[in-house]
Every structure is written in C-alpha cells, then in structure tokens.
Design a protein around this motif. Structure first.
Motif, PDB file in Angstrom:
ATOM      1  N   LEU A   1      40.034  21.793  -3.157  1.00 11.12           N
ATOM      2  CA  LEU A   1      40.830  21.183  -4.219  1.00 11.12           C
ATOM      3  C   LEU A   1      42.312  21.532  -4.092  1.00 11.12           C
ATOM      4  CD1 LEU A   1      38.540  21.628  -7.366  1.00 11.12           C
ATOM      5  CD2 LEU A   1      39.039  19.511  -6.133  1.00 11.12           C
ATOM      6  N   ARG A   2      42.603  22.712  -3.625  1.00 10.12           N
ATOM      7  CA  ARG A   2      43.989  23.137  -3.510  1.00 10.12           C
ATOM      8  C   ARG A   2      44.765  22.281  -2.506  1.00 10.12           C
ATOM      9  NH1 ARG A   2      45.565  27.851  -1.787  1.00 10.12           N
ATOM     10  NH2 ARG A   2      47.398  27.844  -3.136  1.00 10.12           N
ATOM     11  N   THR A   3      44.061  21.650  -1.586  1.00 11.83           N
ATOM     12  CA  THR A   3      44.755  20.798  -0.616  1.00 11.83           C
ATOM     13  C   THR A   3      45.295  19.528  -1.274  1.00 11.83           C
ATOM     14  OG1 THR A   3      42.747  19.583   0.051  1.00 11.83           O
ATOM     15  CG2 THR A   3      43.224  21.650   1.202  1.00 11.83           C
ATOM     16  N   PHE A   4      44.706  19.121  -2.397  1.00  8.37           N
ATOM     17  CA  PHE A   4      45.168  17.916  -3.091  1.00  8.37           C
ATOM     18  C   PHE A   4      46.446  18.184  -3.894  1.00  8.37           C
ATOM     19  CE2 PHE A   4      40.689  17.049  -2.392  1.00  8.37           C
ATOM     20  CZ  PHE A   4      40.682  15.713  -2.027  1.00  8.37           C
ATOM     21  N   SER A   5      46.597  19.413  -4.372  1.00 13.00           N
ATOM     22  CA  SER A   5      47.778  19.755  -5.161  1.00 13.00           C
ATOM     23  C   SER A   5      48.004  21.263  -5.071  1.00 13.00           C
ATOM     24  CB  SER A   5      47.593  19.323  -6.624  1.00 13.00           C
ATOM     25  OG  SER A   5      48.727  19.674  -7.402  1.00 13.00           O
ATOM     26  N   PRO A   6      48.667  21.719  -4.005  1.00 10.81           N
ATOM     27  CA  PRO A   6      48.850  23.161  -3.800  1.00 10.81           C
ATOM     28  C   PRO A   6      49.569  23.862  -4.940  1.00 10.81           C
ATOM     29  CG  PRO A   6      49.372  21.943  -1.808  1.00 10.81           C
ATOM     30  CD  PRO A   6      49.192  20.921  -2.893  1.00 10.81           C
ATOM     31  N   GLY A   7      50.381  23.122  -5.688  1.00 11.80           N
ATOM     32  CA  GLY A   7      51.133  23.735  -6.778  1.00 11.80           C
ATOM     33  C   GLY A   7      50.365  23.882  -8.070  1.00 11.80           C
ATOM     34  N   THR A   8      49.168  23.341  -8.140  1.00 14.69           N
ATOM     35  CA  THR A   8      48.358  23.451  -9.359  1.00 14.69           C
ATOM     36  C   THR A   8      47.661  24.804  -9.402  1.00 14.69           C
ATOM     37  OG1 THR A   8      47.961  21.074  -9.499  1.00 14.69           O
ATOM     38  CG2 THR A   8      46.383  22.495 -10.615  1.00 14.69           C
ATOM     39  N   HIS A   9      47.783  25.485 -10.531  1.00 14.48           N
ATOM     40  CA  HIS A   9      47.137  26.779 -10.712  1.00 14.48           C
ATOM     41  C   HIS A   9      45.725  26.557 -11.259  1.00 14.48           C
ATOM     42  CE1 HIS A   9      50.903  28.516  -9.752  1.00 14.48           C
ATOM     43  NE2 HIS A   9      51.484  28.269 -10.908  1.00 14.48           N
ATOM     44  N   ILE A  10      44.742  26.992 -10.503  1.00 16.21           N
ATOM     45  CA  ILE A  10      43.345  26.783 -10.893  1.00 16.21           C
ATOM     46  C   ILE A  10      42.794  28.015 -11.594  1.00 16.21           C
ATOM     47  CG2 ILE A  10      41.008  26.308 -10.069  1.00 16.21           C
ATOM     48  CD1 ILE A  10      42.248  24.864  -7.679  1.00 16.21           C
ATOM     49  N   ILE A  11      42.223  27.805 -12.776  1.00 16.45           N
ATOM     50  CA  ILE A  11      41.476  28.859 -13.470  1.00 16.45           C
ATOM     51  C   ILE A  11      40.000  28.496 -13.369  1.00 16.45           C
ATOM     52  CG2 ILE A  11      41.066  30.091 -15.623  1.00 16.45           C
ATOM     53  CD1 ILE A  11      43.882  29.461 -16.480  1.00 16.45           C
ATOM     54  N   ALA A  12      39.244  29.303 -12.657  1.00 15.23           N
ATOM     55  CA  ALA A  12      37.814  29.063 -12.487  1.00 15.23           C
ATOM     56  C   ALA A  12      37.067  29.573 -13.710  1.00 15.23           C
ATOM     57  CB  ALA A  12      37.316  29.756 -11.227  1.00 15.23           C
ATOM     58  N   MET A  13      36.274  28.708 -14.307  1.00 16.80           N
ATOM     59  CA  MET A  13      35.554  29.028 -15.540  1.00 16.80           C
ATOM     60  C   MET A  13      34.058  29.142 -15.217  1.00 16.80           C
ATOM     61  SD  MET A  13      38.261  28.904 -17.469  1.00 16.80           S
ATOM     62  CE  MET A  13      37.645  28.947 -19.161  1.00 16.80           C
TER      63      MET A  13
ATOM     64  N   VAL B   1      36.320  33.368  -5.686  1.00 13.29           N
ATOM     65  CA  VAL B   1      37.190  32.274  -6.127  1.00 13.29           C
ATOM     66  C   VAL B   1      38.660  32.659  -6.017  1.00 13.29           C
ATOM     67  CG1 VAL B   1      35.427  31.273  -7.629  1.00 13.29           C
ATOM     68  CG2 VAL B   1      37.064  32.890  -8.586  1.00 13.29           C
ATOM     69  N   LEU B   2      38.980  33.931  -6.227  1.00 14.29           N
ATOM     70  CA  LEU B   2      40.365  34.359  -6.071  1.00 14.29           C
ATOM     71  C   LEU B   2      40.791  34.278  -4.610  1.00 14.29           C
ATOM     72  CD1 LEU B   2      40.392  37.397  -8.517  1.00 14.29           C
ATOM     73  CD2 LEU B   2      41.542  35.210  -8.859  1.00 14.29           C
ATOM     74  N   ARG B   3      39.887  34.648  -3.720  1.00 13.91           N
ATOM     75  CA  ARG B   3      40.198  34.524  -2.292  1.00 13.91           C
ATOM     76  C   ARG B   3      40.386  33.070  -1.887  1.00 13.91           C
ATOM     77  NH1 ARG B   3      35.926  38.953   0.310  1.00 13.91           N
ATOM     78  NH2 ARG B   3      37.393  40.706   0.373  1.00 13.91           N
ATOM     79  N   ALA B   4      39.694  32.179  -2.582  1.00 15.01           N
ATOM     80  CA  ALA B   4      39.801  30.751  -2.272  1.00 15.01           C
ATOM     81  C   ALA B   4      41.080  30.142  -2.826  1.00 15.01           C
ATOM     82  CB  ALA B   4      38.587  30.003  -2.819  1.00 15.01           C
ATOM     83  N   GLY B   5      41.788  30.888  -3.669  1.00 17.75           N
ATOM     84  CA  GLY B   5      43.065  30.393  -4.180  1.00 17.75           C
ATOM     85  C   GLY B   5      43.148  30.189  -5.676  1.00 17.75           C
ATOM     86  N   ALA B   6      42.081  30.510  -6.422  1.00 23.18           N
ATOM     87  CA  ALA B   6      42.159  30.417  -7.880  1.00 23.18           C
ATOM     88  C   ALA B   6      43.159  31.444  -8.397  1.00 23.18           C
ATOM     89  CB  ALA B   6      40.787  30.655  -8.505  1.00 23.18           C
TER      90      ALA B   6
END
Length: 239
Positions: A81-93, A105-110
């Motif tokens: 998902l981060r490849t679609f919008s690298p600037g979006t901050h993801i919070i995994a719920m 999930v943090l290692r994946a970029g969340a």
C-alpha cells in the motif's frame, strides 16, 4: 501509549484527507466520531481495491487500516500500500494486537499500531501524532522494540553522539549503555546492585541531559541508529 520522535524531514499534514478502511461499518463510525472535527475530511472504503484507488488518487494524510480487511495480507500488504502513496501515514488497527504483529507492521512501514477498539480520545491523539511525523505504539511494544534494537548489530556511534554521552556521569553512561543493549530496568538494577527506583531516577537524568524522550530513542542513540541534524535527533537507516 508512547509517541516516538519524528524522523528527518517529517512535515505536518493537517487539513488533508483521513482515509478509513474496514468492512465493519460500526468500527468506522467509532473512528469517524473520534477523529472528526472542523476542517477534517474523512473518507470510508470497505475493500482493498478501494483503498489502493484512494491512496493513488487522493494521497490522504492518514490511513486507518483494519488488519482484518479481506486481501490485506498482513504486513506485506502494508508495504504494498505504501507504494501507492508513500507520504500517507498508515495506522494499523488490529482486532487481536500482539507484539509480533506490531513489530511486523512497523517494519513494513506503518507509523502506528492500535487496537481496533482503542479509546476514541487516544485514537484522536494517535492520528495527530502521526500527522506530525511521530510513531504511535503501546508501551509494551516500545519495550520489545528496545530489546530488538539491543539484540541487533549496532552501527558505529556518531561522533556527536559520543560527545553527548560525556554530559553524563559514569553511572548514567553505564545505565544508558545497558538500555542500549536491551536490558530492562529490573535487570539493570540486579546487575548494578541498585534498586529499580534508582535506575529510573538515573534514566530521568539521562533523558534530560541527552534530550531524548524514551527508552527506544535512547537505545537508538546508543546503538548509532540515531544522530543529530541541526540539533534534532533523526533516525538512521541501517538496513
């Protein structure tokens, strides 16, 4: 919950859209109420295709992502998902939070990891924190991350960080280095023959002198994964 310091170049993204992704309408209702406010644009999606489309098209500031959403594929899905919008901050719920999942999930970029049913007031704080470029995780997960930092091979400590340690007393440096090695307060106390209360008092002085906020930031500093940039600490990529 613990808020960790922002990385280099982090910018506030107030006013941009917040994307909610879950196939549970009740859950998204709770999230929307928690984060809704003047100037906040909230959009809801219920499947991965819609998440990808919204990320690519709108590039929201924050994505609240239900890890139970179909076809997400866990941490690997977050990385995609981060490849679609690298600037979006993801919070995994998560519906069943665990340290292992949180680390993954943090290692994946969340940028955050929360229970799906987090208290609304804390969710609002989490969203504000990641918009400022910070990381939002639970205290227990911070302890796990400190242990992982201490267990991996350290990068050479930057010269400016070595100079910072000169601000500490000999005992404070000893305790700081043990934290950097992943030791908990109880283990440090037993090793040095002092009380946990004394360890905490020394750590308070260490945090103040080094201008760090928590054990994780201290461990990153000690192991050379954090350095100063114009007086501020920023993360160092050691991958």
């Amino acid at each position: 919950m613990k808020r960790l310091p922002p990385p280099a170049g982090a910018q506030t993204q107030e006013g941009r859209m917040i994307l909610l992704a879950s196939d549970d309408a009740t859950v998204m209702d709770r999230w929307a109420i928690a984060i809704g406010g003047r100037g906040t644009l909230v959009r809801r999606v219920t499947d991965m295709a819609s998440v990808e489309g919204a990320l690519a098209g709108r590039q929201p500031a924050v994505l609240l992502l239900d890890l139970a959403l179909s076809d997400i594929a866990g941490a690997a899905g977050i990385a995609d998902l981060r490849t679609f919008s690298p600037g979006t901050h993801i919070i995994a719920m998560s519906r069943q939070p665990s340290d292992d999942e949180g680390v993954a999930v943090l290692r994946a970029g969340a940028r955050g990891y929360c229970n799906v049913h987090i208290d609304p007031r804390l969710l609002a704080k989490a969203v504000s924190s990641v918009q400022r470029g910070e990381v939002w995780v639970g205290r227990r997960l911070v302890d796990r991350l400190v242990s992982l930092v201490g267990a991996t091979t350290a990068a050479p400590m930057a010269a400016e960080n070595t100079a910072d340690l000169e601000l500490l007393t000999a005992r404070e440096r000893e305790i700081a280095r043990l934290v950097g090695s992943g030791h908990a307060n109880k283990a440090i106390a037993a090793r040095l023959g002092i009380t946990e209360r004394t360890v905490k008092a020394h750590l308070g002085a260490v945090f103040s002198k080094l201008d760090v906020h928590d054990r994780l930031q201290l461990a990153l500093l000690i192991t050379g994964r954090l350095h100063r940039d114009n007086g501020a600490f920023v993360g160092r990529d050691t991958a």
